[in-house]
Motif scaffolding. Structure first.
Motif, PDB file in Angstrom:
ATOM      1  N   SER A  21       0.674  -1.240   0.105  1.00  0.00           N
ATOM      2  CA  SER A  21       0.065   0.030   0.199  1.00  0.00           C
ATOM      3  C   SER A  21       0.816   1.340  -0.024  1.00  0.00           C
ATOM      4  O   SER A  21       0.507   2.036   0.565  1.00  0.00           O
ATOM      5  CB  SER A  21      -0.944   0.062   1.226  1.00  0.00           C
ATOM      6  OG  SER A  21      -1.786  -1.000   1.166  1.00  0.00           O
ATOM      7  N   LYS A  28      -4.281  -0.640   2.849  1.00  0.00           N
ATOM      8  CA  LYS A  28      -5.480  -0.400   2.160  1.00  0.00           C
ATOM      9  C   LYS A  28      -6.851  -1.433   2.685  1.00  0.00           C
ATOM     10  O   LYS A  28      -8.127  -1.100   2.686  1.00  0.00           O
ATOM     11  CB  LYS A  28      -5.540  -0.595   0.677  1.00  0.00           C
ATOM     12  CG  LYS A  28      -4.686   0.354   0.006  1.00  0.00           C
ATOM     13  CD  LYS A  28      -4.861   0.339  -1.580  1.00  0.00           C
ATOM     14  CE  LYS A  28      -4.099  -0.829  -1.914  1.00  0.00           C
ATOM     15  NZ  LYS A  28      -3.989  -0.876  -3.459  1.00  0.00           N
ATOM     16  N   ASP A  88      -8.995  -3.917  -2.660  1.00  0.00           N
ATOM     17  CA  ASP A  88      -9.169  -2.486  -2.305  1.00  0.00           C
ATOM     18  C   ASP A  88     -10.385  -2.250  -3.706  1.00  0.00           C
ATOM     19  O   ASP A  88     -10.398  -1.081  -4.104  1.00  0.00           O
ATOM     20  CB  ASP A  88      -7.878  -1.767  -2.879  1.00  0.00           C
ATOM     21  CG  ASP A  88      -7.386  -2.282  -4.227  1.00  0.00           C
ATOM     22  OD1 ASP A  88      -7.685  -3.308  -4.770  1.00  0.00           O
ATOM     23  OD2 ASP A  88      -6.226  -1.584  -4.644  1.00  0.00           O
TER      24      ASP A  88
END
Length: 177
Positions: A21, A28, A88
């Motif tokens: 991330s 995330k 995500d």
């Protein structure tokens, strides 16, 4: 989804949540949308398929993007095929995933979602695709586009109704938007 009786033995769902991330600046999978984390949203959707679901948080081969998680899932699965989801992408619906599974002939054919000429999540690979993943890792080629070509995966272009489901949160700007 389990009409064939044995699809649960042939396909499992793996949610990739092991990335660094870096562009987001924080994990995330733990970002909250409403009362749930992003991982919680996608896990809930995955469970609607009535298939085995697991989350890959630690890659056997680190620092190579999604290919590390893909390798980990294919190397450790007992299923014939793996449906890959990204932590995500909380907007992905079970309807889109069911359409993808149908187009894969219930896991018999590797397939990637394709939007605007680019393949990405969600996608399904067969365990038999593991050698192609290993070869790309050995060559330090970490592209999903290249993976789709090397596995000769089909492409599924979902209709307009599904386009918003393909959005993901990679950066702070994506998250705010």
């Amino acid at each position: 989804m389990t009409d064939s009786g044995k699809i649960t033995d042939r396909i499992e769902v793996c949610i990739l949540a092991g990335g660094l991330s870096l562009r987001m600046g924080r994990d995330k999978s733990k970002l909250r949308l409403g009362g749930r984390t992003l991982l919680g949203h996608i896990r809930r959707t995955a469970k609607m398929l009535q298939l085995p679901v697991r989350t890959i948080r630690r890659d056997l081969v680190p620092r190579c993007g999604p290919l590390g998680g893909i390798y980990t899932a294919l190397k450790t699965t007992t299923a014939e095929s793996v449906l890959f989801l990204a932590c995500d992408m909380p907007g992905v619906s079970d309807a889109l995933l069911k359409a993808l599974l149908h187009r894969s002939e219930n896991g018999s054919t590797s397939i990637f979602i394709s939007a605007n000429g680019i393949v990405g999540f969600p996608f399904l690979l067969r365990r038999a695709d593991l050698p192609a993943v290993e070869k790309l890792l050995a060559e330090k080629q970490f592209s999903l586009q290249l993976l789709a070509r090397k596995t000769r995966a089909k492409k599924f272009r979902p209709g307009r109704a599904f386009q918003s489901e393909l959005l993901n949160a990679n950066t702070q700007a994506d998250w705010v938007a």
